[in-house]
Design a protein around this motif. Structure first.
Motif, PDB file in Angstrom:
ATOM      1  N   CYS A 170      95.964  70.600  26.025  1.00 44.35           N
ATOM      2  CA  CYS A 170      95.106  69.813  26.909  1.00 44.35           C
ATOM      3  C   CYS A 170      95.822  68.508  27.205  1.00 44.35           C
ATOM      4  O   CYS A 170      96.564  67.981  26.380  1.00 44.35           O
ATOM      5  CB  CYS A 170      93.725  69.597  26.308  1.00 44.35           C
ATOM      6  SG  CYS A 170      93.701  68.681  24.769  1.00 44.35           S
ATOM      7  N   ASP A 171      95.626  68.032  28.394  1.00 43.33           N
ATOM      8  CA  ASP A 171      96.456  66.932  28.868  1.00 43.33           C
ATOM      9  C   ASP A 171      95.576  65.825  29.433  1.00 43.33           C
ATOM     10  O   ASP A 171      94.782  66.059  30.349  1.00 43.33           O
ATOM     11  CB  ASP A 171      97.412  67.475  29.945  1.00 43.33           C
ATOM     12  CG  ASP A 171      98.585  66.551  30.193  1.00 43.33           C
ATOM     13  OD1 ASP A 171      98.797  65.625  29.392  1.00 43.33           O
ATOM     14  OD2 ASP A 171      99.303  66.772  31.188  1.00 43.33           O
ATOM     15  N   MET A 197      90.886  64.406  31.404  1.00 44.90           N
ATOM     16  CA  MET A 197      91.630  65.384  30.605  1.00 44.90           C
ATOM     17  C   MET A 197      91.409  66.764  31.189  1.00 44.90           C
ATOM     18  O   MET A 197      90.298  67.101  31.570  1.00 44.90           O
ATOM     19  CB  MET A 197      91.140  65.348  29.156  1.00 44.90           C
ATOM     20  CG  MET A 197      91.880  66.302  28.231  1.00 44.90           C
ATOM     21  SD  MET A 197      91.382  66.098  26.497  1.00 44.90           S
ATOM     22  CE  MET A 197      92.300  64.621  26.043  1.00 44.90           C
ATOM     23  N   TYR A 198      92.474  67.544  31.261  1.00 42.38           N
ATOM     24  CA  TYR A 198      92.283  68.925  31.707  1.00 42.38           C
ATOM     25  C   TYR A 198      92.793  69.889  30.661  1.00 42.38           C
ATOM     26  O   TYR A 198      93.673  69.568  29.865  1.00 42.38           O
ATOM     27  CB  TYR A 198      92.949  69.174  33.073  1.00 42.38           C
ATOM     28  CG  TYR A 198      94.435  69.432  33.012  1.00 42.38           C
ATOM     29  CD1 TYR A 198      95.345  68.383  33.058  1.00 42.38           C
ATOM     30  CD2 TYR A 198      94.924  70.720  32.901  1.00 42.38           C
ATOM     31  CE1 TYR A 198      96.707  68.628  32.992  1.00 42.38           C
ATOM     32  CE2 TYR A 198      96.294  70.969  32.833  1.00 42.38           C
ATOM     33  CZ  TYR A 198      97.171  69.926  32.877  1.00 42.38           C
ATOM     34  OH  TYR A 198      98.511  70.163  32.804  1.00 42.38           O
ATOM     35  N   GLN A 199      92.192  71.070  30.674  1.00 44.04           N
ATOM     36  CA  GLN A 199      92.608  72.141  29.769  1.00 44.04           C
ATOM     37  C   GLN A 199      93.719  72.911  30.450  1.00 44.04           C
ATOM     38  O   GLN A 199      93.528  73.440  31.546  1.00 44.04           O
ATOM     39  CB  GLN A 199      91.408  73.056  29.514  1.00 44.04           C
ATOM     40  CG  GLN A 199      91.628  74.107  28.468  1.00 44.04           C
ATOM     41  CD  GLN A 199      91.347  73.579  27.078  1.00 44.04           C
ATOM     42  OE1 GLN A 199      90.259  73.101  26.799  1.00 44.04           O
ATOM     43  NE2 GLN A 199      92.339  73.655  26.206  1.00 44.04           N
ATOM     44  N   GLY A 200      94.881  72.967  29.811  1.00 41.75           N
ATOM     45  CA  GLY A 200      96.018  73.661  30.404  1.00 41.75           C
ATOM     46  C   GLY A 200      96.236  75.043  29.804  1.00 41.75           C
ATOM     47  O   GLY A 200      95.655  75.385  28.780  1.00 41.75           O
ATOM     48  N   GLY A 201      97.072  75.815  30.448  1.00 36.92           N
ATOM     49  CA  GLY A 201      97.433  77.133  29.934  1.00 36.92           C
ATOM     50  C   GLY A 201      98.476  76.999  28.841  1.00 36.92           C
ATOM     51  O   GLY A 201      99.419  76.212  28.970  1.00 36.92           O
ATOM     52  N   SER A 202      98.319  77.759  27.765  1.00 38.72           N
ATOM     53  CA  SER A 202      99.222  77.592  26.624  1.00 38.72           C
ATOM     54  C   SER A 202      99.771  78.917  26.124  1.00 38.72           C
ATOM     55  O   SER A 202     100.381  78.977  25.074  1.00 38.72           O
ATOM     56  CB  SER A 202      98.483  76.873  25.490  1.00 38.72           C
ATOM     57  OG  SER A 202      97.266  77.521  25.176  1.00 38.72           O
ATOM     58  N   ASP A 203      99.573  79.971  26.900  1.00 39.74           N
ATOM     59  CA  ASP A 203      99.972  81.305  26.429  1.00 39.74           C
ATOM     60  C   ASP A 203     101.438  81.619  26.692  1.00 39.74           C
ATOM     61  O   ASP A 203     101.984  82.536  26.098  1.00 39.74           O
ATOM     62  CB  ASP A 203      99.110  82.369  27.095  1.00 39.74           C
ATOM     63  CG  ASP A 203      99.180  82.282  28.609  1.00 39.74           C
ATOM     64  OD1 ASP A 203      98.898  81.186  29.146  1.00 39.74           O
ATOM     65  OD2 ASP A 203      99.527  83.281  29.259  1.00 39.74           O
ATOM     66  N   SER A 204     102.051  80.874  27.584  1.00 43.25           N
ATOM     67  CA  SER A 204     103.428  81.252  27.935  1.00 43.25           C
ATOM     68  C   SER A 204     104.222  80.031  28.378  1.00 43.25           C
ATOM     69  O   SER A 204     104.608  79.920  29.532  1.00 43.25           O
ATOM     70  CB  SER A 204     103.424  82.317  29.031  1.00 43.25           C
ATOM     71  OG  SER A 204     102.707  81.878  30.171  1.00 43.25           O
ATOM     72  N   PHE A 205     104.450  79.121  27.427  1.00 42.13           N
ATOM     73  CA  PHE A 205     105.338  77.997  27.721  1.00 42.13           C
ATOM     74  C   PHE A 205     106.745  78.536  27.950  1.00 42.13           C
ATOM     75  O   PHE A 205     107.068  79.654  27.547  1.00 42.13           O
ATOM     76  CB  PHE A 205     105.375  77.016  26.540  1.00 42.13           C
ATOM     77  CG  PHE A 205     104.057  76.354  26.239  1.00 42.13           C
ATOM     78  CD1 PHE A 205     103.230  75.895  27.251  1.00 42.13           C
ATOM     79  CD2 PHE A 205     103.639  76.181  24.919  1.00 42.13           C
ATOM     80  CE1 PHE A 205     102.015  75.271  26.957  1.00 42.13           C
ATOM     81  CE2 PHE A 205     102.433  75.559  24.620  1.00 42.13           C
ATOM     82  CZ  PHE A 205     101.619  75.109  25.641  1.00 42.13           C
ATOM     83  N   ILE A 256      97.854  71.023  21.162  1.00 44.38           N
ATOM     84  CA  ILE A 256      98.767  70.061  21.787  1.00 44.38           C
ATOM     85  C   ILE A 256      97.974  69.197  22.752  1.00 44.38           C
ATOM     86  O   ILE A 256      97.238  69.715  23.597  1.00 44.38           O
ATOM     87  CB  ILE A 256      99.890  70.786  22.557  1.00 44.38           C
ATOM     88  CG1 ILE A 256     100.620  71.773  21.649  1.00 44.38           C
ATOM     89  CG2 ILE A 256     100.868  69.766  23.144  1.00 44.38           C
ATOM     90  CD1 ILE A 256     101.619  72.658  22.408  1.00 44.38           C
ATOM     91  N   VAL A 257      98.108  67.889  22.601  1.00 44.31           N
ATOM     92  CA  VAL A 257      97.399  66.951  23.464  1.00 44.31           C
ATOM     93  C   VAL A 257      98.423  66.069  24.175  1.00 44.31           C
ATOM     94  O   VAL A 257      99.234  65.398  23.514  1.00 44.31           O
ATOM     95  CB  VAL A 257      96.411  66.080  22.647  1.00 44.31           C
ATOM     96  CG1 VAL A 257      95.655  65.111  23.555  1.00 44.31           C
ATOM     97  CG2 VAL A 257      95.421  66.962  21.879  1.00 44.31           C
TER      98      VAL A 257
END
Lengths: 341, 341
Positions: B83-84, B113-121, B260-261
């Protein structure tokens, strides 16, 4: 085939294959210790799990144990992705109508989708724990799929083929936090606390004729404080199929195996408030917000309150013989207390 | 202590402890095979990793190997949460000013703050792969932290104590997809493709005096096509500290270990377009959108294009002696091609 994750396995649960009737299960640590592990190596692992499944159903599994839904975590206790579409446009139409706004034409061709938090789901029988009732706790009963790896730019057909599992979800919303949060422009964050998924996730073939065109054509049964609250058919009025939702998600990035894609609150088109409740012969609702929108449209303001401490929500789906397919999400709203470690 | 994940370890990488000077590293499979595994059991694992780190730095590690940044994946190749925040309000002020809008007063007390995708950095030296240049590819150079478990409702002080690691991130944005997506109201999804993180993540104590009040007080160096583009100080003009961002994220839900923030694009207050570029003595920018906003404010429209195929982006931070702290994110924009399996 049916799969579940027992809490005894720790943060990621212990993968078990579950019999069709949800009576027995078997851990498969030599094949895959966790569901994520199985999804990471699906082509190799799935056939082995299917063999165990066949033995469980035949009563010939040598390590079968009793399957107890209360011992389950969500099938993926934590996931690398949880994104949720709003495929039932009727829900969006009611939201807009309640505030005298039009639904943009693009909403019928370009799905609404938000990125949800996936680091700390709760189990299907765990409480809905909040720090403040005044946040406006609402259920959202939905269907969700789990994907394998999906390449960027996947077609709808490719997306359909990447659907590995189907399950139910209670995508809890904190309604009173939503207006301020959406007004900030970056979507939901605090207004979407931890979701819970059905005890069991099933492969699409398990659903037989009910799984058609990447939609699940069965009523979703929602019970609120032991009273029937909703039973809309999840296959009806779904503007975007799961394959379309997955393809939307993969437009600009690859989806990793184990990505969960939700349908949004299931909602069937109904005439009016009076005829829509189950008591009045309708199919009811999958969230309290929908009743409140009918009330607002017809009476100027909502009358039904959001969930209070002690309220219970049960979400389930049964096959044509009346047998539970996924087991039940069965949650009570409670005040959050920190875990003691 | 410094940690990295080698691609050779598969989807979750192989955890290695890295020497302070980024010259040697050592895998620690008996302590923790992956970084997520270390974060899941941090209190027990961290002291053991620290011992390896001390030996690496003393040159007395018995299994030291050469550390090669290009062999790294992002420290968490996939994560359960990304999240960023938008902690550098100057960036938001410029966005608003460029479209003649006011910044809401609440933005100074309630973080975006937005929730980002974290499945495929992607890895720090992997390409920024897109299917269409016309999407408007932009870098966003940021700082990010990785948390341990955080209880719901954690205080800012508690949140500060839950910060386990610090790293850099390139939060790539597809600028031309953002307006339509944000207009739909549910935040970013397609407009935020895979992010890349610095090769190395470090514990806060490693940063010495530069880590103060949960902010990282050093210039963030951004190089675009081998020319200096940005060097704003990440400790300045950060309206919300990482502890505040973590506490914001934990308001209504628990954060799982390994969340991760991010800080949002680093941005220092500068007077005007003319004085803000590095060539003109300013501290430059951490994204192209910021130059374009200055151009819009002063000239009516943007002049600098977004990234094109072949463009390169390098993001790094050095300590007072000039040594790289995290290694470098070093990416080239390319057309996406599917992996052959």
């Amino acid at each position: 085939m049916k799969l579940a994750s027992l809490k005894s396995g720790g943060r990621d649960g212990l993968l078990v294959v579950v019999s069709r009737d949800l009576v027995t299960c078997q851990a498969v640590p030599k094949i895959a210790r966790t569901l994520q592990c199985a999804l990471d190596n699906w082509d190799e692992v799935a056939p082995q799990l299917e063999k165990i499944y066949a033995r469980l159903n035949a009563g010939s599994a040598d390590k079968a144990e009793s399957f107890i839904e209360e011992e389950c975590h969500s099938p993926l206790p934590r996931a690398y992705q949880w994104c949720d579409g709003s495929a039932y446009i009727n829900h969006v139409e009611l939201v807009r109508k309640a505030r005298n706004a039009e639904v943009p034409e693009s909403f019928y061709s370009d799905p609404l989708m938000y990125q949800g938090g996936s680091d700390s789901f709760v189990g299907p029988c765990d409480p809905i724990a909040v720090l403040d009732e005044a946040w406006g706790v609402d259920l959202e009963a939905e269907v969700a799929v789990v994907t394998g790896d999906v390449p960027m730019g996947a077609t709808v057909e490719e997306a359909a083929g990447a659907i590995r599992l189907v399950m139910l979800v209670n995508d809890v919303s904190l309604r009173n936090l939503i207006p301020n949060e959406l007004a900030k422009g970056f979507g939901f964050y605090q207004s979407k606390p931890a979701s819970a998924f059905s005890p069991v996730a099933v492969t699409p073939d398990e659903l037989g004729d009910a799984w058609k065109d990447s939609k699940l054509h069965l009523p979703l049964q929602v019970t609120l404080n032991d009273e029937p609250f909703g039973r809309p058919n999840a296959g009806e009025d779904m503007t975007f199929s799961f394959a379309q939702l997955v393809a939307h998600a993969a437009k600009t990035r690859e989806l990793g195996a184990g990505s969960i894609v939700g349908s949004g609150t299931v909602s069937n088109k109904q005439g009016s408030l009076h005829g829509s409740s189950i008591a009045n012969g309708g199919v009811g609702y999958c969230c309290l917000a929908e009743v409140r929108m009918y009330e607002t449209i017809e009476g100027g303001k909502p009358a039904t309150p959001y969930l209070a401490y002690g309220d219970t929500v049960r979400i389930e789906m049964v096959d044509e013989s009346g047998a539970s397919i996924f087991g039940a999400i069965d949650q009570e709203v409670v005040r959050y207390h920190r875990r003691t470690t």
